[in-house]
Design a protein around this motif. Sequence first.
Motif, short mmCIF file in Angstrom:
data_model
loop_
_atom_site.label_atom_id
_atom_site.label_comp_id
_atom_site.label_asym_id
_atom_site.label_seq_id
_atom_site.Cartn_x
_atom_site.Cartn_y
_atom_site.Cartn_z
N GLU A 183 -9.98 8.58 -16.96
CA GLU A 183 -10.68 8.08 -16.02
C GLU A 183 -10.41 6.71 -15.55
N GLY A 184 -9.65 6.11 -16.91
CA GLY A 184 -8.58 4.26 -16.20
C GLY A 184 -7.18 4.93 -15.83
N LYS A 185 -6.91 6.23 -16.12
CA LYS A 185 -5.45 6.38 -16.23
C LYS A 185 -5.63 6.60 -14.04
N SER A 186 -6.89 7.46 -13.70
CA SER A 186 -7.05 7.86 -12.03
C SER A 186 -7.35 6.31 -11.83
N VAL A 187 -8.18 5.70 -12.17
CA VAL A 187 -8.42 4.51 -11.55
C VAL A 187 -7.00 3.91 -11.48
N LEU A 188 -5.71 4.16 -12.02
CA LEU A 188 -4.79 3.10 -12.00
C LEU A 188 -3.88 3.46 -10.42
N ARG A 189 -3.64 5.15 -10.81
CA ARG A 189 -2.96 5.66 -9.98
C ARG A 189 -3.14 5.62 -8.84
N ASN A 190 -4.66 5.41 -8.46
CA ASN A 190 -5.10 5.04 -6.84
C ASN A 190 -5.00 3.66 -6.38
N ILE A 191 -4.80 3.06 -7.67
CA ILE A 191 -4.61 1.56 -7.42
C ILE A 191 -3.01 1.54 -6.09
N ARG A 192 -2.19 2.60 -7.52
CA ARG A 192 -0.97 2.11 -7.29
C ARG A 192 -0.57 2.71 -6.55
N ASN A 193 -1.09 4.14 -5.49
CA ASN A 193 -0.80 4.52 -4.59
C ASN A 193 -1.67 3.38 -3.14
N GLU A 194 -3.14 3.29 -3.50
CA GLU A 194 -2.97 2.18 -2.27
C GLU A 194 -2.33 0.82 -1.87
N LYS A 195 -2.07 0.39 -2.83
CA LYS A 195 -0.65 -0.39 -2.65
C LYS A 195 0.30 -0.08 -1.98
N ARG A 196 0.91 1.55 -2.50
CA ARG A 196 2.27 1.69 -1.56
C ARG A 196 2.14 2.53 -0.11
N ARG A 197 0.64 2.90 0.14
CA ARG A 197 0.27 2.91 1.38
C ARG A 197 -0.06 1.92 2.58
N PHE A 198 -0.15 0.98 1.86
CA PHE A 198 -0.40 -0.85 2.45
C PHE A 198 0.70 -1.14 2.62
N ASN A 199 1.76 -0.50 1.80
CA ASN A 199 3.14 -1.09 2.21
C ASN A 199 3.77 -0.01 3.70
N VAL A 200 3.20 1.10 3.10
CA VAL A 200 4.29 2.10 4.20
C VAL A 200 3.52 1.68 5.62
N LEU A 201 1.96 1.23 6.14
CA LEU A 201 1.58 1.18 7.07
C LEU A 201 1.34 -0.33 7.74
N VAL A 202 1.86 -1.37 6.80
CA VAL A 202 2.63 -2.91 7.87
C VAL A 202 3.86 -3.07 7.71
N GLN A 203 4.41 -1.73 7.36
CA GLN A 203 5.93 -2.04 7.96
C GLN A 203 6.16 -2.28 9.08
N THR A 204 5.94 -0.81 9.65
CA THR A 204 5.32 -1.17 11.31
C THR A 204 4.87 -2.24 11.87
N TYR A 205 3.88 -2.86 11.39
CA TYR A 205 3.72 -4.03 11.82
C TYR A 205 4.52 -5.68 12.00
N LEU A 206 5.41 -5.07 11.05
CA LEU A 206 6.22 -5.80 10.30
C LEU A 206 7.31 -5.61 11.30
N ASP A 207 7.96 -4.91 11.52
CA ASP A 207 8.98 -4.92 12.75
C ASP A 207 8.50 -5.72 14.34
N ASP A 208 7.07 -4.32 14.44
CA ASP A 208 6.63 -5.43 15.92
C ASP A 208 6.78 -6.83 15.76
N GLY A 209 6.06 -7.20 14.79
CA GLY A 209 5.82 -8.62 15.01
C GLY A 209 7.45 -9.42 15.39
N LYS A 210 8.41 -8.68 14.38
CA LYS A 210 10.32 -9.44 15.04
C LYS A 210 10.48 -9.04 16.16
N SER A 211 10.58 -8.40 16.45
CA SER A 211 10.23 -8.06 17.85
C SER A 211 9.91 -9.10 18.57
#
Length: 344
Positions: free
Chosen positions: A205-233
């Motif tokens: 149960e604990g490992k499943s929650v930790l993996r979900n948090i880790r995956n959410e952080k990865r998804r966050f970083n991927v999604l905001v990279q586009t925002y970051l590129d747009d902002g710099k432009s």
Amino acid sequence: MIPFFRRIRQGLLSRNKFSKYLLYAVGEIILVVIGILIALQINNWNEDRKQEERFRNVLEQIYNVVHTDIATIENQIQGNLYHIEVLDLVLNQLDSIPDNELQNIITSMEFAGVTSTRESEFFISQLPINLKDQRQLRILKQITNFYIGNVFRDQNIMVKSTNLNSLFDRNDLPRPYQFPGFRDLEERYSQKELSQIRKLFKSPEGKSVLRNIRNEKRRFNVLVQTYLDDGKSILKMIKNYMPEVRMLYEDIGILGTATIANWNYSIPMTKTGENDEIWEIELELTEGAVKFRSRNSWTQNWGGQSFPEGKAEYFGPDINVEPGNYKVRLDLNKETYQFIELDK
């Protein structure tokens, strides 16, 4: 001038030269119309100049907001990368983590953050647009699209804080404190509770929650990279329109354990350029750490990961320094800092 024209009219009439009088009258009317048109054109030029000045003033504020949003996201991305490494460590080498480090990991592992401030909405609404100016219209369109798109991203990329809370609730453990940076205010977990948490993190149960948090952080970083590129432009576009645009800070100070101020107050730095956001100070430092901040407040602060020079990171880590007498230089336009050792 008016008496002069009146004398000409009276002279023509007295000599019964009506045809010449009519031609003169038409010419006088044309001169009056031309004068009115010139006056209107001058007034339009003045109004356009005032509008352009207002536009540039608000645009400079937007530039600062976008710049701050980008710096915040860059910091959050780096924080998430660190947390991902930590989560991998908890999942794979939990027994190697000392209790004091586990305390800090627990209180910050779910945090991800948001991608913008609400200042942008206010300044965009205040941006005075000349509808005849295509460059201004294009800038407004790009900035508006940038922030509208960001609102939708915000709704989809927040790392949900319920996962870890629910896990701890189900196992009768106190919830982790949800604001990293203030974790010292949280009552620390007891030795017994830490033992329970270790067992929990090793469970399916604990490992499943930790993996979900880790995956959410990865998804966050991927999604905001586009925002970051747009902002710099957006920043580049504003810079092209307004090369003199600059960061706006009323005051900057330095503080930390390496200064006489410790973390209690900021030692003021001096701005050295009218249009450049360069701040300097000469002071003696002891062994320890420093940071820079604005308005003697932590709402805007900069740190870094290297010495004697490096990238000034918005909400970055403490800068570890060596003892000595230095000229400290912070360039907020280029986002760099330098500690230049002075002769003894």
